[in-house]
Write an enzyme that holds these catalytic residues in place. Sequence first.
Site, short mmCIF file in Angstrom:
data_model
loop_
_atom_site.label_atom_id
_atom_site.label_comp_id
_atom_site.label_asym_id
_atom_site.label_seq_id
_atom_site.Cartn_x
_atom_site.Cartn_y
_atom_site.Cartn_z
CD GLU A 260 -2.76 -1.51 0.38
OE1 GLU A 260 -3.26 -0.51 -0.16
OE2 GLU A 260 -3.09 -2.67 0.06
CB CYS B 269 -1.47 7.24 0.99
SG CYS B 269 -2.90 6.58 1.87
P1 NDP Z 1 8.48 4.65 4.59
O1 NDP Z 1 8.50 3.85 3.35
O2 NDP Z 1 9.63 5.53 4.88
O3 NDP Z 1 8.35 3.71 5.88
C1 NDP Z 1 7.26 2.84 6.05
C2 NDP Z 1 7.65 1.71 6.98
O4 NDP Z 1 8.63 0.91 6.34
C3 NDP Z 1 8.28 2.19 8.29
O5 NDP Z 1 7.86 1.34 9.33
C4 NDP Z 1 9.76 2.01 8.01
O6 NDP Z 1 10.52 1.85 9.16
C5 NDP Z 1 9.72 0.72 7.20
N1 NDP Z 1 10.92 0.48 6.39
C6 NDP Z 1 11.81 1.36 5.89
N2 NDP Z 1 12.76 0.71 5.19
C7 NDP Z 1 12.46 -0.61 5.24
C8 NDP Z 1 13.05 -1.79 4.72
N3 NDP Z 1 14.15 -1.76 3.98
N4 NDP Z 1 12.48 -2.98 4.99
C9 NDP Z 1 11.35 -3.04 5.71
N5 NDP Z 1 10.74 -1.97 6.25
C10 NDP Z 1 11.28 -0.76 6.00
O7 NDP Z 1 7.10 5.45 4.57
P2 NDP Z 1 6.58 6.57 5.61
O8 NDP Z 1 6.46 5.99 6.97
O9 NDP Z 1 7.40 7.79 5.43
O10 NDP Z 1 5.09 6.81 5.08
C11 NDP Z 1 4.80 7.73 4.06
C12 NDP Z 1 4.53 7.02 2.76
O11 NDP Z 1 3.54 6.03 2.95
C13 NDP Z 1 3.94 7.97 1.71
O12 NDP Z 1 4.54 7.70 0.46
C14 NDP Z 1 2.47 7.59 1.68
O13 NDP Z 1 1.82 7.89 0.47
C15 NDP Z 1 2.52 6.13 1.96
N6 NDP Z 1 1.27 5.64 2.53
C16 NDP Z 1 0.47 4.85 1.76
C17 NDP Z 1 -0.78 4.44 2.22
C18 NDP Z 1 -1.68 3.59 1.38
O14 NDP Z 1 -2.66 3.07 1.93
N7 NDP Z 1 -1.43 3.41 0.10
C19 NDP Z 1 -1.27 4.87 3.53
C20 NDP Z 1 -0.32 5.67 4.28
C21 NDP Z 1 0.89 6.04 3.78
P3 NDP Z 1 11.38 3.03 9.82
O15 NDP Z 1 10.70 4.31 9.47
O16 NDP Z 1 11.31 2.70 11.25
O17 NDP Z 1 12.76 2.92 9.24
#
Ligand code: NDP
Length: 499
Positions: free
Chosen positions: A233, A267
């Site tokens: 997502e 998002c």
């Molecule tokens: P990120 O991609 O930065 O992080 C999302 C999660 O992934 C965090 O828990 C992060 O951990 C984790 N993560 C980061 N790197 C890795 C990896 N290599 N392997 C596994 N997990 C990893 O997104 P954001 O938190 O900044 O969220 C914003 C984004 O999410 C926007 O692009 C938004 O559009 C999207 N989004 C989409 C939604 C949908 O329903 N389509 C809903 C809500 C948001 P950590 O931060 O602890 O490193």
Amino acid sequence: MIESINPATLEVIGKVDETPVEKIDEIFKNSRVAQKKWAKIPLKERARRVVKVNEVISTQFDEISLIISQEVGKPPNEAFVSEVYGVADSTFNYYTNVIDILGGEEQIPLGFYESLDKRSFIERKPIGVICVIGPYNYPFTIPFQQIVQSLMAGNSVVFKPSSETVLTGKRIQEILDEIDLPENLVQTVYGSGSKVGNPLIDNADKVIFTGSTATGKRIMQRGANTLTEVDLELGGKSAMIVFPDANIERAVLAARWGCFTNAGQVCASVKRLYLHEKIYDAFIDKLVESTKKLKQDIPTKPNVDVGAMINEEQLNWVEKMVKTGIEEGATVLIGGRRNPDLKGYFYEPTIMIAKNNEMRVVQEEIFGPVLVVLKFKDDKEVIEMVNDNQYGLTSSVWTDDIEFGKKIAEEIDTGSVMVNEVVYTFALAPTPWGGTKNSGIGRTHGKLGFYEVSRPLHINIDEYKEPDLWWMPYDKDYDEIIENFKNIASSLVVKDKYE
Ligand code: NDP
């Protein structure tokens, strides 16, 4: 130790211990033991136990809303309505529907083969251990709904909250610890994605990931090593299209809320506003006027509309993108800067007029309170502009003519299209959520969400007492049987009247 920082006040509001990476294998081992026990419990009883989270949540509405508010920077009432209420509503909804969706057998008609006493049906089985990786922007409702669906379907869950929102993540674990679930059925791993991400993906049977497109692609690549299923997502760049016959007063307020709720970190936020040339000027005037009235401040103060962004890095990115837009020829009508009166990560609600659809500010996701506006003259032009984007999460069409709105909706390449609404179907438990193109793969919520967290098991039953007609030996009798098969095959031609 991971510190949680209030992005509005920059104060440290709490800490959690990081999960040692070397413990992750053991966490999954324990998770598998718990899952096997849980899957033996009948579906109805599983659902009955999981829905008890609503009793726990109902005693803590204000407390949970405050944790989310302080950790993410949004007003507590907004946190309640978009997150806490969302969990209560979806959990109840899933409880009342899960038996219909996952229970029982789905019979499959077999045509000719039924005359040979054969039948088939599908039962839905748990997948095993599901790893839920959550984003920071809706740290309560997004992972919680995914966890509830996974558990009801008979899976165990290993949950990783964003490092920005560990206190909300911890609260989810605490709520689930209060209900009657086998030990280790839900476990939370705290740590940055770069540290714990790979071992989580390597161990999981399925990953449900919500976050940026770049991270989603990395997760899918890693998952390919073990053929781990992924539900992604991801990001969005939602368009709102306003035709001249729309209810303009309502559309203006929808655009304002749709772009600036959660400081634009949604998002599904309205990020691109396409206005028909006949209403273009009047709409912009009203929107700018109403945006001026928004109150931006520390969100726990009374009557604040727009709070803070999550951190310095995200804010810098938004600043950089707005600057790029200006360099490319965009005009800023309001905002366009960091709020100079507040020391936290506040970016002012911003509206920009774009020069064309190709600009970076129109094409790329700006995860903050920034709206870009474009003009169109007819349906064909606007459909082309809206679809000319790497994202396909959601969009909205505004018109008084519902049939026309539906016709436009069918031409738009996004996972959901709303006619005369914005953003909110994201909160609807029964309707599918997910995107096309770079917005992701798979669907959460509702029936399709339950299908994502369960596997189809096809069972075929045979009560025919004779050898099957197509078995050996391939002798003379067999030649005759094949001739009969040819007759059957000829009768399977679709007649004109059905074409
Ligand atoms: P990120 O991609 O930065 O992080 C999302 C999660 O992934 C965090 O828990 C992060 O951990 C984790 N993560 C980061 N790197 C890795 C990896 N290599 N392997 C596994 N997990 C990893 O997104 P954001 O938190 O900044 O969220 C914003 C984004 O999410 C926007 O692009 C938004 O559009 C999207 N989004 C989409 C939604 C949908 O329903 N389509 C809903 C809500 C948001 P950590 O931060 O602890 O490193």
